[in-house]
Design a protein around this motif. Structure first.
Motif, short mmCIF file in Angstrom:
data_model
loop_
_atom_site.label_atom_id
_atom_site.label_comp_id
_atom_site.label_asym_id
_atom_site.label_seq_id
_atom_site.Cartn_x
_atom_site.Cartn_y
_atom_site.Cartn_z
N ARG A 7 143.32 0.56 80.73
CA ARG A 7 141.96 -0.04 80.60
C ARG A 7 141.47 -0.51 79.31
O ARG A 7 141.00 -1.33 78.98
CB ARG A 7 140.92 0.64 81.41
CG ARG A 7 139.40 0.12 81.45
CD ARG A 7 138.64 1.03 82.22
NE ARG A 7 137.12 0.49 82.09
CZ ARG A 7 136.31 0.62 81.04
NH1 ARG A 7 136.73 1.57 80.11
NH2 ARG A 7 135.15 0.21 80.90
N ALA A 8 141.89 0.68 78.54
CA ALA A 8 141.50 0.58 76.78
C ALA A 8 142.42 -0.68 76.31
O ALA A 8 141.97 -1.42 75.60
CB ALA A 8 141.70 1.79 76.19
N LEU A 9 143.74 -0.85 76.70
CA LEU A 9 144.57 -1.70 76.26
C LEU A 9 144.00 -3.06 76.57
O LEU A 9 144.15 -4.09 75.72
CB LEU A 9 145.79 -1.69 76.81
CG LEU A 9 146.79 -0.33 76.09
CD1 LEU A 9 148.14 -0.48 76.74
CD2 LEU A 9 146.86 -0.78 74.64
N ASP A 26 132.73 -2.30 77.89
CA ASP A 26 132.63 -1.58 76.79
C ASP A 26 133.18 -2.54 75.55
O ASP A 26 133.96 -3.45 75.77
CB ASP A 26 133.75 -0.39 76.66
CG ASP A 26 133.24 0.54 77.91
OD1 ASP A 26 132.13 0.70 78.11
OD2 ASP A 26 134.25 1.10 78.29
N GLN A 27 132.43 -2.47 74.48
CA GLN A 27 132.67 -3.24 73.29
C GLN A 27 133.50 -2.15 72.45
O GLN A 27 132.87 -1.33 71.75
CB GLN A 27 131.53 -3.94 72.57
CG GLN A 27 131.05 -4.96 73.46
CD GLN A 27 131.92 -6.02 73.27
OE1 GLN A 27 132.68 -6.12 72.56
NE2 GLN A 27 131.60 -7.04 74.21
N ALA A 28 134.79 -2.38 72.30
CA ALA A 28 135.78 -1.36 71.22
C ALA A 28 135.35 -2.04 69.82
O ALA A 28 135.99 -3.03 69.60
CB ALA A 28 137.02 -1.47 71.74
N PRO A 65 143.76 12.14 66.53
CA PRO A 65 143.27 11.15 65.75
C PRO A 65 143.88 9.67 66.05
O PRO A 65 143.27 8.63 66.28
CB PRO A 65 143.77 11.31 64.28
CG PRO A 65 144.14 12.70 64.34
CD PRO A 65 144.32 13.19 65.59
N VAL A 66 145.26 9.68 66.60
CA VAL A 66 145.70 8.36 67.18
C VAL A 66 144.92 8.02 68.62
O VAL A 66 144.79 6.76 68.84
CB VAL A 66 147.26 8.61 67.24
CG1 VAL A 66 147.94 7.20 67.93
CG2 VAL A 66 148.02 9.04 66.17
N HIS A 67 144.85 9.05 69.35
CA HIS A 67 144.32 8.77 70.62
C HIS A 67 142.59 8.11 70.21
O HIS A 67 142.23 7.06 70.76
CB HIS A 67 143.77 9.88 71.48
CG HIS A 67 145.32 10.48 72.39
ND1 HIS A 67 146.10 10.86 71.81
CD2 HIS A 67 145.63 10.10 73.52
CE1 HIS A 67 147.11 11.41 72.45
NE2 HIS A 67 146.80 10.60 73.78
N ALA A 68 142.11 8.46 69.36
CA ALA A 68 140.84 8.24 68.83
C ALA A 68 140.61 6.87 68.35
O ALA A 68 139.45 6.10 68.46
CB ALA A 68 140.06 9.22 68.20
N LEU A 69 141.61 6.09 68.06
CA LEU A 69 141.68 4.93 67.28
C LEU A 69 141.45 3.79 68.45
O LEU A 69 141.58 3.76 69.46
CB LEU A 69 142.80 4.55 66.70
CG LEU A 69 143.28 5.11 65.34
CD1 LEU A 69 144.66 4.74 64.99
CD2 LEU A 69 142.26 4.86 64.49
N PRO A 70 140.64 2.84 67.96
CA PRO A 70 140.28 1.82 69.03
C PRO A 70 141.48 1.12 69.56
O PRO A 70 142.53 0.92 68.68
CB PRO A 70 139.24 0.68 68.29
CG PRO A 70 138.71 1.79 67.19
CD PRO A 70 139.85 2.63 66.81
N PRO A 71 141.47 0.51 70.56
CA PRO A 71 142.82 -0.07 71.04
C PRO A 71 143.39 -1.04 70.44
O PRO A 71 144.59 -1.42 70.50
CB PRO A 71 142.30 -0.40 72.52
CG PRO A 71 141.05 -0.58 72.70
CD PRO A 71 140.57 0.64 71.79
N HIS A 72 142.23 -2.14 70.08
CA HIS A 72 142.75 -3.48 69.42
C HIS A 72 143.70 -3.12 67.94
O HIS A 72 144.42 -3.79 67.70
CB HIS A 72 141.59 -4.29 69.26
CG HIS A 72 140.63 -3.96 68.59
ND1 HIS A 72 139.56 -2.98 68.91
CD2 HIS A 72 140.11 -4.15 67.38
CE1 HIS A 72 138.58 -2.96 68.37
NE2 HIS A 72 138.50 -3.47 67.28
N GLN A 87 141.14 -8.08 75.01
CA GLN A 87 139.90 -9.10 75.00
C GLN A 87 139.37 -9.02 73.52
O GLN A 87 139.15 -10.24 72.93
CB GLN A 87 138.97 -8.64 75.94
CG GLN A 87 139.10 -8.89 77.51
CD GLN A 87 137.93 -8.50 78.24
OE1 GLN A 87 137.12 -7.56 77.92
NE2 GLN A 87 137.99 -9.08 79.38
N ARG A 88 139.28 -7.98 72.98
CA ARG A 88 138.78 -7.85 71.47
C ARG A 88 139.56 -8.81 70.43
O ARG A 88 138.98 -9.40 69.58
CB ARG A 88 138.64 -6.50 71.21
CG ARG A 88 137.96 -6.20 69.73
CD ARG A 88 136.55 -6.57 70.05
NE ARG A 88 135.95 -6.15 68.71
CZ ARG A 88 134.42 -6.41 68.53
NH1 ARG A 88 133.56 -6.66 69.32
NH2 ARG A 88 133.97 -5.98 67.39
#
Length: 253
Positions: A133-135, A224-226, A16-23, A140-141
């Motif tokens: 990359r997600a970070l 991608d738009q997180a 569940p922690v991996h699945a959270l959006p990075p921002h 950006q978000r």
């Protein structure tokens, strides 16, 4: 805008922690660190509670304790600095294990160790559950200045490239019988460092020209738009909100 491969700090998983959006995770870790730093150093029990919260978060992320502990070695210089503080900070003296040390120095050392270790552990847990990359997309978000995000992106992307170049130069020196064994060899190492800098600079110029030829105008396209849902924000806020509750109790006691 990716690093091209998973970083060694990242641990692949489907928790569940991996699945959270990075921002959301970036905001949660930032708020957690702010709470930890704001906690009075005398509230020793509070830091134990923070460590327990991080342990629960690591368990939810399915990150083994050994994985985190190995990567905490990055704070060893700060640990060494903290151990010197009881001997250099002036103030009331006390005896500890047969050695006279400063009471304010002991508190300062505890303050650095506790807060530094918790902050590093939270950062390592963030890196272990979020790809680089997600970070960057998360930054950006969060409306971080685009130029800073681009600089971080290229640092991540080309850090390994420069390291490989340095490794090849080292192999080339050793293949020619060179071994750095004293001060008299520093000149050769300095020339190698200069050559590495020039190669890296020239590579950067070539990359920049290649980007301009492909339409680069000062900003990178966002692929991608997180987007985070309220439920995801709530789950991410569990760590800093719990820490804030502990901090408030610590201030009242």
């Amino acid at each position: 805008m990716g690093a091209g491969h998973a970083h060694r700090l990242y641990r692949h998983g489907h928790s569940p922690v991996h699945a959270l959006p990075p921002h959301t995770k970036l905001v949660a870790v930032f708020c957690f660190v702010v709470v930890v730093v704001s906690t009075p150093r005398e509230a020793v029990w509070a830091f134990g509670a923070y460590a327990l919260l991080l342990a629960l978060a690591a368990a939810a992320a399915r990150v083994p304790p050994g994985f985190l502990l190995k990567r905490l070695a990055i704070e060893i210089p700060f640990v060494a600095f903290a151990f010197l503080m009881p001997f250099v900070v002036p103030g009331e003296q006390t005896e500890l294990l047969g050695v006279h040390v400063s009471v304010p120095g002991l508190w300062d050392a505890w303050n650095v160790l506790a807060k530094g270790t918790l902050g590093v552990a939270a950062s390592v847990l963030l890196a272990a559950t979020t790809e680089l990359r997600a970070l960057l997309l998360g930054l950006q978000r969060l409306r971080l200045p685009p130029l800073l995000v681009q600089i971080a992106s290229f640092m991540i992307r080309y850090g390994d490239v420069v390291t490989d170049e340095m490794r090849r130069m080292s192999v080339a020196r050793r293949s020619r019988g060179f071994e750095a064994r004293g001060v008299r060899h520093w000149g050769v190492l300095a020339k190698s460092a200069g050559a590495l800098f020039i190669r890296s600079y020239e590579r950067g110029e070539r990359v920049h020209l290649a980007m301009l030829s492909r339409g680069y105008t000062g900003s990178m396209p966002v692929i991608d738009q997180a987007v985070a849902t309220p439920a995801q924000w709530t789950r991410a806020a569990a760590l800093p909100v719990s820490a804030l509750a502990v901090c408030l109790v610590g201030w009242t006691l």
